[in-house]
Design a protein around this motif. Structure first.
Motif, short mmCIF file in Angstrom:
data_model
loop_
_atom_site.label_atom_id
_atom_site.label_comp_id
_atom_site.label_asym_id
_atom_site.label_seq_id
_atom_site.Cartn_x
_atom_site.Cartn_y
_atom_site.Cartn_z
N VAL A 172 42.85 53.71 -8.82
CA VAL A 172 41.43 53.43 -9.31
C VAL A 172 40.59 52.72 -8.45
O VAL A 172 41.31 51.45 -8.00
N ALA A 173 39.49 52.94 -8.19
CA ALA A 173 38.86 52.23 -6.99
C ALA A 173 37.41 52.07 -7.38
O ALA A 173 36.58 52.98 -7.92
N LYS A 174 36.49 51.04 -7.04
CA LYS A 174 35.32 50.82 -7.32
C LYS A 174 34.50 51.22 -5.99
O LYS A 174 34.98 50.95 -4.77
N VAL A 175 33.30 51.79 -6.23
CA VAL A 175 32.33 52.19 -4.93
C VAL A 175 31.03 51.16 -5.31
O VAL A 175 30.59 51.31 -6.14
N LEU A 210 41.36 48.61 -7.81
CA LEU A 210 41.60 48.05 -9.08
C LEU A 210 43.17 48.54 -9.47
O LEU A 210 43.73 47.60 -10.03
N VAL A 211 43.64 49.51 -8.90
CA VAL A 211 44.87 50.26 -9.11
C VAL A 211 45.33 50.73 -7.98
O VAL A 211 44.62 51.72 -7.50
N TYR A 225 37.16 52.74 3.65
CA TYR A 225 37.38 52.26 2.38
C TYR A 225 38.79 52.63 1.62
O TYR A 225 39.18 52.02 0.96
N ASP A 257 27.51 49.72 -5.59
CA ASP A 257 26.16 50.27 -5.81
C ASP A 257 25.50 50.23 -4.32
O ASP A 257 25.44 49.38 -3.46
#
Lengths: 316, 316
Positions: free
Chosen positions: B32-35, B23-24, B83, B37
């Motif tokens: 900033v990163a999403k993991v 995300l950033v 990742y 679900d």
């Protein structure tokens, strides 16, 4: 003593603090950790090198306090909650006293900040510490540098320039014994809680590591705006003024590095929220200026004279 | 040239590869990163230092290939999908040719492994590279060192000892020009895809970085068991035998470091699954022995004589 014994003696056993999300800690090829649904991961890395970021022959507790403080400060500036870290340590030789001091202090900090050690690496070479730190923020609430808008108020935490004053003492450039300043340099206190409280309140946040003027410049550049700051409003400690005189102390507050305080902007619509938040804070929060559309950072002294901002430390 | 210019010129712009979950990217206090679900995060860190982990005056592409290969190999050994990573680089001085070589190769690897650069740090000091790597595994499917059980079959990938042979050439200990061996040392190929295919098939996995005997020893220790291995079944390349003779080549395969191949164990109930998986592989997979309840690692030569396993590289 081989590196596996060192890791076991100073890191795996004494730094055994864990949290529910750490499914596999140090010892396998990787650590394995859960990230809760609805949260995002904040990731940053920072290296501290002997004779550059801390003095030659600095004790282990000083080195780890500065290294972890600097990294945690990056989490604070995102509004993130500490999640975990890895530690890559390079040592010129084995020293029990240094490693004991390092790992004892590390253990204190790990518990205080609820920051599990997820893994690490130990090698032989010039003394350096690289920490990779991770934090969590609720979805969409990370505090970026890029959100400031014209008219937003600019705030800073703490007394700026104290770390630069402490460094001058440590380097023997001044002959003084001022614990307040030396501690600011050796043991920066990351503003983790305030960072979290600024979510949905601040429009932009950065931590002050390169110096206030340089970092406010970075925030303004990322936000596509500029700033006007009153020199008189920049918080300078009595200790710094006593030691260096008001004028030099102000200059250190503007240009000095390593403060690890927060600089943040708040839209006027959140004026009441921030006023209450500042009243509730234990840490000093000072209003220092306003964001404006003109692209440069202008610092104005009491006579209305413009002081040019300086950029921070340059490595190459 | 200051570090911000170097970062911008060699890292932020050329290594612009990104993925939806980032995300950033680099440039704020943290990335900033999403993991997603249902997935867990695998985290590992590894430092490579000049004159210890790579030769003095090694080109930038060699240094980054070894550093990223070693770190990706840790993800492979967990069955994880790449990742993202952070990079902490310490350089003695600015060199355009070295940095160009480093960042061009880094860009290739980043794209090939779909591994976005999440952030980094650049400082001046002894040449070293610290990578903090992160991968994803589906919930509960991380491949640990600790799952091996008595009777499980032991397998390894690739030809062991090639990296040790390559290092001997690079150090001038033998006078030869063998690309296969030198490449094994300079550009290890992490077994990322095979690692993912071993989820729910292998009982334990480790990557071979300290040497086959040492790393199988680590796996056995974590699993509370031992191993019996046939020396003849350990895969040794023709190139290594040609250059060093069979006996020394076998010894290098057993003790040599830096192979970054996988060593894994498979319960007999999965014999059919692993047989099919091995047939479908492009990479060589060899059966080398069995896990047994006795706690030591026994390597037996063709005459039934026991060869003692040696531990790997010792830093201190």
């Amino acid at each position: 003593m081989d590196e596996f014994e060192i890791i076991s003696r100073y890191f795996v056993e004494p730094i055994g603090y864990s949290r529910e999300h750490v499914l596999v800690g140090p010892g396998d090829d990787c650590a394995v950790a859960k990230v809760p649904d609805g949260f995002e991961l904040c990731v940053s890395t920072d290296t501290l090198i002997e004779d550059v970021h801390f003095p030659k022959d600095a004790a282990g507790d000083v080195v780890v306090s500065r290294a972890l403080g600097a990294n945690l400060s990056d989490l604070a500036a995102m509004g993130a909650e500490p999640y975990g870290f890895t530690l890559a340590l390079t040592l010129p030789s084995y020293s029990d006293s240094w490693l004991s001091s390092f790992s004892t202090r590390l253990n204190e900090l790990v518990k205080h900040y609820k920051l599990p050690l997820l893994g690490g690496n130990l090698a032989r070479g010039q003394l350096s510490v690289t920490i990779n730190i991770m934090g969590l923020v609720p979805h969409g609430q990370a505090l970026l540098r890029s959100g400031a808008g014209s008219g937003d108020d600019i705030y800073v935490t703490g007394h700026l320039g104290n770390a630069a004053g402490g460094l001058a003492i440590v380097k023997g450039e001044v002959d003084a014994d001022c614990t307040e300043l030396v501690e600011s340099y050796f043991s920066p206190v990351p503003r983790i809680l305030l960072g979290q409280q600024l979510r949905n309140v601040a429009s932009a946040v950065i931590d002050i590591s390169d110096g206030f003027a340089a970092d406010l410049g970075h925030l303004c550049k990322a936000s596509g705006c500029g700033a006007r700051v009153s020199l008189e409003s920049i918080p300078v400690s009595e200790a710094l003024k006593d030691l260096f005189g008001s004028e030099i102390a102000q200059s250190m507050a503007v240009k000095g590095g390593d403060d690890y305080e927060l600089c943040f902007t708040v839209p006027t619509r959140n004026a009441d929220v921030i006023a209450q938040l500042i009243r509730d804070q234990e840490v000093l929060v000072s209003h220092v200026g306003k964001i404006r559309p003109e692209l440069d950072v202008e610092i104005i002294d009491a006579k209305g004279v413009r002081i040019s901002g300086q950029s921070g430390y340059v490595h190459f």
